[in-house]
Motif scaffolding. Sequence first.
Motif, mmCIF file in Angstrom:
data_model
loop_
_atom_site.group_PDB
_atom_site.id
_atom_site.type_symbol
_atom_site.label_atom_id
_atom_site.label_comp_id
_atom_site.label_asym_id
_atom_site.label_seq_id
_atom_site.Cartn_x
_atom_site.Cartn_y
_atom_site.Cartn_z
ATOM 1 N N LEU A 171 1.016 -1.311 -0.129
ATOM 2 C CA LEU A 171 0.111 -0.258 0.128
ATOM 3 C C LEU A 171 1.150 0.898 -0.133
ATOM 4 O O LEU A 171 1.978 1.181 0.944
ATOM 5 N N GLU A 172 1.170 2.314 -0.932
ATOM 6 C CA GLU A 172 1.470 3.308 -0.940
ATOM 7 C C GLU A 172 0.882 4.166 0.315
ATOM 8 O O GLU A 172 -0.558 4.906 -0.405
ATOM 9 N N TRP A 173 1.778 4.817 0.463
ATOM 10 C CA TRP A 173 1.022 5.890 2.278
ATOM 11 C C TRP A 173 1.629 7.295 1.157
ATOM 12 O O TRP A 173 2.721 7.416 1.155
ATOM 13 N N SER A 174 0.337 8.558 1.035
ATOM 14 C CA SER A 174 0.903 9.577 0.474
ATOM 15 C C SER A 174 0.660 10.856 1.359
ATOM 16 O O SER A 174 0.371 10.433 2.390
ATOM 17 N N ALA A 175 1.210 11.684 0.598
ATOM 18 C CA ALA A 175 0.795 13.309 1.921
ATOM 19 C C ALA A 175 -0.343 13.471 1.790
ATOM 20 O O ALA A 175 -0.404 14.862 2.119
ATOM 21 N N ASP A 176 -1.531 13.024 0.607
ATOM 22 C CA ASP A 176 -2.294 13.518 0.670
ATOM 23 C C ASP A 176 -3.044 13.017 1.589
ATOM 24 O O ASP A 176 -3.548 12.388 2.448
ATOM 25 N N ARG A 216 -3.139 4.441 -0.832
ATOM 26 C CA ARG A 216 -3.648 3.608 -2.178
ATOM 27 C C ARG A 216 -3.011 2.497 -2.669
ATOM 28 O O ARG A 216 -2.204 1.955 -2.580
ATOM 29 N N GLY A 217 -3.518 1.809 -3.630
ATOM 30 C CA GLY A 217 -2.548 0.842 -3.842
ATOM 31 C C GLY A 217 -3.118 -0.533 -3.626
ATOM 32 O O GLY A 217 -4.861 -0.332 -2.986
ATOM 33 N N ALA A 218 -2.489 -1.499 -3.174
ATOM 34 C CA ALA A 218 -2.812 -2.786 -2.009
ATOM 35 C C ALA A 218 -2.023 -3.205 -2.161
ATOM 36 O O ALA A 218 -0.842 -3.829 -2.890
ATOM 37 N N SER A 219 -1.531 -4.163 -0.926
ATOM 38 C CA SER A 219 -0.391 -4.561 -0.547
ATOM 39 C C SER A 219 -0.599 -6.130 -0.940
ATOM 40 O O SER A 219 -1.576 -6.282 -1.209
ATOM 41 N N TRP A 220 0.291 -7.278 -0.484
ATOM 42 C CA TRP A 220 0.402 -8.886 -0.934
ATOM 43 C C TRP A 220 -0.468 -9.400 -0.512
ATOM 44 O O TRP A 220 -0.644 -10.393 -0.914
ATOM 45 N N ASP A 221 -0.990 -8.579 0.818
ATOM 46 C CA ASP A 221 -1.563 -9.393 1.969
ATOM 47 C C ASP A 221 -3.639 -8.729 1.809
ATOM 48 O O ASP A 221 -4.006 -8.955 2.602
ATOM 49 N N GLY A 222 -3.829 -7.585 1.270
ATOM 50 C CA GLY A 222 -4.663 -7.197 0.920
ATOM 51 C C GLY A 222 -5.696 -8.019 0.128
ATOM 52 O O GLY A 222 -5.104 -8.682 -0.995
ATOM 53 N N PRO A 223 -6.964 -7.493 0.481
ATOM 54 C CA PRO A 223 -8.001 -8.112 -0.847
ATOM 55 C C PRO A 223 -7.833 -7.325 -1.706
ATOM 56 O O PRO A 223 -7.396 -6.632 -2.162
#
Length: 91
Positions: free
Chosen positions: A24-29, A55-62
């Motif tokens: 998951l990408e942690w953004s500045a927004d 944003r996006g998804a991690s390897w262990d996300g739904p």
Amino acid sequence: QGLSAVGRYASPAFGLHDVLGNALEWSADCYGSYAGGRTDGGSVETSNCRARVLRGASWDGPPAWLRSAYRAGLPPAGRGFGTGFRLALDR
């Protein structure tokens, strides 16, 4: 399973690697409504920002998170092992 090394898989024609499915990408927004927000591509920030956009998804996300339009809010103290950030170079 776990995170993959950056660039392990071929990138699409526009050259982005690992945009979905790695971390998951942690953004500045700041997390909240984008109504009335910036239109120049800069981050949306407020003085009382309690959560940042993921944003996006991690390897262990739904699987439902595996799309570029997905976003969620997370306070900085809530970052986990499936959360990272992307460094970008403005040319």
